[in-house]
Design a protein around this motif. Structure first.
Motif, PDB file in Angstrom:
ATOM      1  N   LEU A   1       0.840  -1.201   0.000  1.00 41.56           N
ATOM      2  CA  LEU A   1       0.000   0.000   0.000  1.00 41.56           C
ATOM      3  C   LEU A   1       0.877   1.254   0.000  1.00 41.56           C
ATOM      4  CD1 LEU A   1      -2.631  -1.236   2.584  1.00 41.56           C
ATOM      5  CD2 LEU A   1      -3.100  -0.667   0.200  1.00 41.56           C
ATOM      6  N   ARG A   2       1.944   1.205   0.789  1.00 39.22           N
ATOM      7  CA  ARG A   2       2.848   2.360   0.850  1.00 39.22           C
ATOM      8  C   ARG A   2       3.491   2.596  -0.517  1.00 39.22           C
ATOM      9  NH1 ARG A   2       5.116   6.112   0.300  1.00 39.22           N
ATOM     10  NH2 ARG A   2       6.653   7.216   1.565  1.00 39.22           N
ATOM     11  N   ALA A   3       3.885   1.513  -1.175  1.00 40.65           N
ATOM     12  CA  ALA A   3       4.554   1.626  -2.471  1.00 40.65           C
ATOM     13  C   ALA A   3       3.604   2.137  -3.545  1.00 40.65           C
ATOM     14  CB  ALA A   3       5.133   0.271  -2.877  1.00 40.65           C
ATOM     15  N   ARG A   4       2.324   1.822  -3.400  1.00 37.35           N
ATOM     16  CA  ARG A   4       1.353   2.207  -4.420  1.00 37.35           C
ATOM     17  C   ARG A   4       0.605   3.487  -4.069  1.00 37.35           C
ATOM     18  NH1 ARG A   4       0.841  -2.058  -8.012  1.00 37.35           N
ATOM     19  NH2 ARG A   4       2.757  -3.225  -7.812  1.00 37.35           N
ATOM     20  N   CYS A   5       1.133   4.252  -3.131  1.00 38.54           N
ATOM     21  CA  CYS A   5       0.527   5.536  -2.783  1.00 38.54           C
ATOM     22  C   CYS A   5       0.418   6.392  -4.033  1.00 38.54           C
ATOM     23  CB  CYS A   5       1.374   6.240  -1.725  1.00 38.54           C
ATOM     24  SG  CYS A   5       0.750   7.881  -1.299  1.00 38.54           S
ATOM     25  N   ARG A   6      -0.730   7.031  -4.167  1.00 40.63           N
ATOM     26  CA  ARG A   6      -0.951   7.827  -5.381  1.00 40.63           C
ATOM     27  C   ARG A   6      -1.010   9.319  -5.075  1.00 40.63           C
ATOM     28  NH1 ARG A   6      -5.439   5.202  -9.194  1.00 40.63           N
ATOM     29  NH2 ARG A   6      -6.821   6.001  -7.592  1.00 40.63           N
ATOM     30  N   CYS A   7      -0.480   9.752  -3.969  1.00 40.67           N
ATOM     31  CA  CYS A   7      -0.475  11.190  -3.686  1.00 40.67           C
ATOM     32  C   CYS A   7       0.444  11.883  -4.687  1.00 40.67           C
ATOM     33  CB  CYS A   7      -0.045  11.473  -2.243  1.00 40.67           C
ATOM     34  SG  CYS A   7       1.726  11.398  -1.950  1.00 40.67           S
ATOM     35  N   ALA A   8       0.326  13.197  -4.777  1.00 44.46           N
ATOM     36  CA  ALA A   8       1.068  13.954  -5.777  1.00 44.46           C
ATOM     37  C   ALA A   8       2.567  13.720  -5.636  1.00 44.46           C
ATOM     38  CB  ALA A   8       0.733  15.435  -5.662  1.00 44.46           C
ATOM     39  N   GLY A   9       3.048  13.689  -4.404  1.00 46.50           N
ATOM     40  CA  GLY A   9       4.476  13.510  -4.175  1.00 46.50           C
ATOM     41  C   GLY A   9       4.984  12.178  -4.677  1.00 46.50           C
ATOM     42  N   CYS A  10       4.232  11.116  -4.395  1.00 51.38           N
ATOM     43  CA  CYS A  10       4.661   9.784  -4.816  1.00 51.38           C
ATOM     44  C   CYS A  10       4.544   9.616  -6.328  1.00 51.38           C
ATOM     45  CB  CYS A  10       3.853   8.715  -4.088  1.00 51.38           C
ATOM     46  SG  CYS A  10       4.259   8.601  -2.333  1.00 51.38           S
ATOM     47  N   GLN A  11       3.499  10.189  -6.911  1.00 54.75           N
ATOM     48  CA  GLN A  11       3.354  10.076  -8.364  1.00 54.75           C
ATOM     49  C   GLN A  11       4.483  10.801  -9.077  1.00 54.75           C
ATOM     50  OE1 GLN A  11      -0.673  11.087  -9.644  1.00 54.75           O
ATOM     51  NE2 GLN A  11      -1.140   8.938  -9.401  1.00 54.75           N
TER      52      GLN A  11
ATOM     53  N   GLY B   1       5.722   7.957   8.628  1.00 50.35           N
ATOM     54  CA  GLY B   1       5.236   9.328   8.740  1.00 50.35           C
ATOM     55  C   GLY B   1       4.490   9.817   7.522  1.00 50.35           C
ATOM     56  N   HIS B   2       4.467   8.996   6.453  1.00 52.11           N
ATOM     57  CA  HIS B   2       3.788   9.416   5.235  1.00 52.11           C
ATOM     58  C   HIS B   2       2.295   9.166   5.359  1.00 52.11           C
ATOM     59  CE1 HIS B   2       3.750  10.636   1.067  1.00 52.11           C
ATOM     60  NE2 HIS B   2       2.980   9.613   0.767  1.00 52.11           N
ATOM     61  N   GLY B   3       1.493  10.183   5.126  1.00 53.67           N
ATOM     62  CA  GLY B   3       0.066   9.988   5.282  1.00 53.67           C
ATOM     63  C   GLY B   3      -0.747  10.882   4.375  1.00 53.67           C
TER      64      GLY B   3
HETATM   65 ZN   LIG Z   1       2.423   9.334  -1.221  1.00 54.39          ZN
END
Ligand SMILES: [Zn+2]
Length: 104
Positions: free
Chosen positions: A36-46, A82-84
Motif C-alpha cells: 500500500l505504501r509503495a502504491r501511494c498515489r499522492c502527488a508527491g509519490c506520483q 510518517g507518510h500519510g
Molecule cells: Zn504518497
C-alpha cells in the motif's frame, strides 16, 4: 459509485502487516502494508514514480499507523514512516487486491 461498493469490514492485521478488506461480493483483499505504501498515489509519490520510473520498492517493515475512512470515497492511510498524504479510493483498493492476472 462503482459496482465495487464499500467494504463491509476493514481488518488491520498489525502482526502480519496486512490490511484486509471484505467486499460485498464476498471476496476479500489482503493488502500488505508495504505494498500500500509503495502504491501511494499522492502527488508527491506520483512525481517520484515519474522521475524514477516504475513503483518504488516495497518496504516490508512499513506498517500502517492510522486508517481514516473518508466517507464514501475511500481510505486515507498513514504509515509508520510518517507518510500519510495518500487517499486510496475504494475501487483502487479493490483493484490492488484483485490483480487482473489472478483467476479464482
Ligand atoms: Zn504518497
Amino acid at each position: 459509485m462503482s459496482a465495487t461498493g464499500l467494504p463491509q469490514a476493514i481488518v488491520d492485521h498489525q502482526a502480519s502487516g496486512v490490511l484486509e478488506l471484505r467486499w460485498p461480493d464476498g471476496s476479500a483483499s489482503r493488502l500488505p502494508h508495504g505494498l500500500l505504501r509503495a502504491r501511494c498515489r499522492c502527488a508527491g509519490c506520483q512525481q517520484r514514480h515519474r522521475t524514477e520510473g516504475g513503483h518504488p520498492e516495497v518496504a516490508p517493515a512499513i506498517r500502517l499507523a492510522a486508517i481514516q475512512p473518508i466517507s464514501d470515497q475511500g481510505l486515507n492511510l498513514v504509515f509508520s514512516d510518517g507518510h500519510g498524504r495518500g487517499i486510496y479510493p475504494w475501487a483502487y483498493l479493490h483493484e490492488l487486491g484483485h490483480p487482473a492476472a489472478t483467476t479464482a
